[in-house]
Design an enzyme around this catalytic site. Structure first.
Site, mmCIF file in Angstrom:
data_model
loop_
_atom_site.group_PDB
_atom_site.id
_atom_site.type_symbol
_atom_site.label_atom_id
_atom_site.label_comp_id
_atom_site.label_asym_id
_atom_site.label_seq_id
_atom_site.Cartn_x
_atom_site.Cartn_y
_atom_site.Cartn_z
ATOM 1 N N HIS A 252 -10.908 -14.349 3.373
ATOM 2 C CA HIS A 252 -12.130 -13.577 3.156
ATOM 3 C C HIS A 252 -13.243 -14.487 2.631
ATOM 4 O O HIS A 252 -14.411 -14.260 2.924
ATOM 5 C CB HIS A 252 -11.882 -12.434 2.169
ATOM 6 C CG HIS A 252 -10.866 -11.439 2.657
ATOM 7 N ND1 HIS A 252 -10.482 -10.351 1.919
ATOM 8 C CD2 HIS A 252 -10.158 -11.381 3.807
ATOM 9 C CE1 HIS A 252 -9.578 -9.651 2.596
ATOM 10 N NE2 HIS A 252 -9.357 -10.267 3.748
ATOM 11 N N ASP B 65 -5.478 -13.600 8.986
ATOM 12 C CA ASP B 65 -4.337 -13.494 8.054
ATOM 13 C C ASP B 65 -3.179 -14.432 8.407
ATOM 14 O O ASP B 65 -2.044 -13.991 8.622
ATOM 15 C CB ASP B 65 -3.832 -12.037 7.989
ATOM 16 C CG ASP B 65 -4.738 -11.155 7.151
ATOM 17 O OD1 ASP B 65 -5.509 -11.691 6.324
ATOM 18 O OD2 ASP B 65 -4.690 -9.921 7.315
ATOM 19 N N ASP C 294 2.146 2.060 3.428
ATOM 20 C CA ASP C 294 3.075 1.130 4.109
ATOM 21 C C ASP C 294 4.506 1.607 3.960
ATOM 22 O O ASP C 294 5.349 1.375 4.815
ATOM 23 C CB ASP C 294 3.090 -0.274 3.449
ATOM 24 C CG ASP C 294 1.750 -0.926 3.348
ATOM 25 O OD1 ASP C 294 0.862 -0.581 4.133
ATOM 26 O OD2 ASP C 294 1.599 -1.807 2.460
ATOM 27 N N ASP D 199 -4.703 -13.867 -2.654
ATOM 28 C CA ASP D 199 -4.040 -13.697 -1.361
ATOM 29 C C ASP D 199 -4.223 -15.028 -0.639
ATOM 30 O O ASP D 199 -5.342 -15.398 -0.258
ATOM 31 C CB ASP D 199 -4.669 -12.548 -0.560
ATOM 32 C CG ASP D 199 -4.160 -11.186 -1.034
ATOM 33 O OD1 ASP D 199 -3.349 -11.142 -1.976
ATOM 34 O OD2 ASP D 199 -4.573 -10.165 -0.448
ATOM 35 N N GLU E 235 -10.793 -6.823 -4.496
ATOM 36 C CA GLU E 235 -10.626 -7.912 -3.519
ATOM 37 C C GLU E 235 -11.859 -7.994 -2.629
ATOM 38 O O GLU E 235 -12.097 -7.110 -1.804
ATOM 39 C CB GLU E 235 -9.376 -7.645 -2.677
ATOM 40 C CG GLU E 235 -9.097 -8.756 -1.687
ATOM 41 C CD GLU E 235 -7.839 -8.505 -0.864
ATOM 42 O OE1 GLU E 235 -6.859 -7.949 -1.409
ATOM 43 O OE2 GLU E 235 -7.851 -8.860 0.320
ATOM 44 N N HIS F 50 0.865 -1.180 0.000
ATOM 45 C CA HIS F 50 0.000 0.000 0.000
ATOM 46 C C HIS F 50 0.903 1.231 0.000
ATOM 47 O O HIS F 50 1.979 1.210 0.614
ATOM 48 C CB HIS F 50 -0.834 0.119 1.280
ATOM 49 C CG HIS F 50 -1.745 -1.023 1.581
ATOM 50 N ND1 HIS F 50 -1.346 -2.145 2.241
ATOM 51 C CD2 HIS F 50 -3.074 -1.183 1.355
ATOM 52 C CE1 HIS F 50 -2.374 -2.960 2.396
ATOM 53 N NE2 HIS F 50 -3.434 -2.414 1.860
ATOM 54 N N GLU G 181 -8.942 -13.588 -1.575
ATOM 55 C CA GLU G 181 -8.211 -13.987 -0.363
ATOM 56 C C GLU G 181 -8.928 -15.160 0.281
ATOM 57 O O GLU G 181 -10.137 -15.114 0.528
ATOM 58 C CB GLU G 181 -8.119 -12.814 0.616
ATOM 59 C CG GLU G 181 -7.325 -13.210 1.858
ATOM 60 C CD GLU G 181 -7.051 -12.057 2.803
ATOM 61 O OE1 GLU G 181 -6.635 -10.986 2.338
ATOM 62 O OE2 GLU G 181 -7.249 -12.261 4.015
#
Ligand code: XLS
Ligand code: CA
Ligand code: CA
Length: 436
Positions: free
Chosen positions: A268, A306, A103, A293, A231, A100, A265
């Site tokens: 998710h 995660d 980040d 992901d 996403e 990102h 993901e």
């Protein structure tokens, strides 16, 4: 040059018998599996925000790991992180990464200053990417952390927040183009609602599409050739996220005429009440498969954990779908994953990636075996064979009327041709392939 992780070697493939924690047991990058080198099938990517930023803080406690590298000045820290991150992915032999905007560089006191900070670190990224021969899988903008996005970004009730988000996405796409990214992802962090009592759902959805049109059109206009991804995620941080799951997002993209693919993901998918395989199957069936992901959740917990993938059934079924979709083109297997809070030592970053990569490599090997074995595919083929001739073919061709079907049913008396679905037999085939 300063080494940030002395004592950690370059991680190599040593095979299933090795007990070296810093070696791959199943991921052999140069080995051909299903017609391609494993590294090209799997296209591993590390997530900047977890790998070098997340330090174990949670709702109940502060960070357990030290990822400050002795720096307090935000720009100096950003530079140190960049160096450390590229050392990590180089030692792991990971070719791709994702990040990102926020980040990699701190926010300044206004947008212009923030963009300047970003440009400075992007210069450094450019150098490090060349030096280490690494590629950007996708870039993205963090449009959920800052309080300005308390009501959402594209779906905010406040047009000033919409405008700020547009400016941020514009810059993040420019940076992605500059770093030759093969994708750009939109995860709608706060694109959802907490209560319908204060929400104009129709306007929010229209505006979300407006932002995506503006951003993707701009990306194409400046020469971005990669894939734009959405996403899906059903909840967290908002109670209800608009990009709920693959099916919902595909419906949205079709309604608004948006040319984008999905970044799915695993975690998710399960939060939405699906398996990871289900989400991948929806995407490939509908022609929206893009990137992955690969991080999983804990099925006993209702939030976004995660975790690095460790479940080989799951990775086998995921890789089965990915192979059936024709494999990755622009996408790859990104680890949007963090080691558990108690796994705080610097070498845990390496060990967790090694375990996750070996899990996906095993999945690839097993999925390839499953496909080459052929029993599952043959079973599915046979199960629907009725649609290849007779009344079935007429249904599929669209050449039958409802009156003809009624006549057919009346003459048939009742359905006498059903056969067993053989679920347990097929599950046995999978076990035999995994452990036989
Ligand atoms: C959060 C999302 C996020 C996206 C990128 O749950 O997974 O990390 O992948 O913004
Ligand atoms: Ca997640
Ligand atoms: Ca993610």
């Amino acid at each position: 040059m300063k080494e940030y992780y002395p004592g950690i070697p370059k991680v190599k493939y040593e095979g299933p018998q090795s007990d070296n924690p810093f070696a791959y047991k199943f991921y052999n990058p140069e080995e051909i599996v299903a017609g391609k080198k494993m590294k090209d099938q799997l296209r591993f990517s590390a997530a900047y925000w977890h790998t070098i930023c997340a330090a174990g803080a949670d709702m109940f406690g502060v960070a357990t790991a030290d990822k400050t590298f002795g720096k307090t000045d935000p720009m100096e820290l950003a530079e140190a992180k960049a160096h450390a991150f590229f050392e990590i992915i180089d030692k792991l032999g990971i070719d791709y990464f994702a990040f990102h905007d926020r980040d990699i560089a701190p926010e300044g006191s206004n947008l212009a200053e923030t963009n300047k900070n970003l440009d400075k670190i992007v210069d450094l990224f450019e150098t490090l990417m060349k030096e280490y021969k690494k590629n950007l899988l996708w870039g993205t903008a963090n449009m959920f952390n800052n309080p300005r996005y308390m009501h959402g970004a594209g779906t905010s009730c406040n047009p000033d927040a919409f405008a700020y988000a547009a400016a941020q996405a514009k810059k993040a796409i420019e940076v992605t183009v500059r770093l030759n990214g093969s994708g750009y992802t939109f995860w709608g962090g706060r694109e959802g609602y907490e209560t319908l009592l204060n929400t104009n759902m129709g306007l929010e959805l229209d505006n979300m599409a407006r932002l995506l049109h503006l951003a993707t059109d701009y990306g194409r206009s400046i020469g971005f050739k990669g894939a734009f991804y959405i996403e899906p995620k059903p909840k967290e941080p908002t109670k209800h996220q608009y990009d709920f799951d693959a099916s919902t997002v595909i419906g949205f993209l079709r309604k608004y005429g948006l040319n984008m693919k999905l970044n799915l993901e695993a975690n998710h998918g399960t939060l939405a009440g699906h398996t990871f395989q289900h989400e991948l199957r929806v995407a490939r069936t509908e022609g929206y498969f893009g990137s992955v992901d690969a991080n999983i959740g804990d099925l006993l917990l209702g939030w976004d954990t995660d975790q690095f993938p460790n479940d080989v059934y799951d990775s086998t079924f995921a890789m089965y779908e990915i192979l059936k979709a024709g494999g990755f083109t622009t996408g790859g297997l990104n680890f949007d994953a963090k080691a558990r809070r108690a796994s705080f030592q610097p070498d845990d970053i390496f060990i967790s990636h090694i375990m996750g990569m070996d899990t996906m490599a095993l999945g690839l090997r097993m999925a390839d075996k499953l496909i080459r074995d052929g029993r599952i595919d043959q079973f599915v083929e046979d199960r629907y064979a009725g649609y290849k001739s007779g009344i079935g073919k007429k249904i599929v061709d669209g050449t039958v009327t409802i009156q003809e079907l009624e006549k057919y049913a009346l003459e048939m008396g009742d359905v006498k041709t059903n056969k067993s679905g053989r679920q347990e037999y097929l599950e046995g085939v999978v076990n035999q392939i995994l452990f036989g």
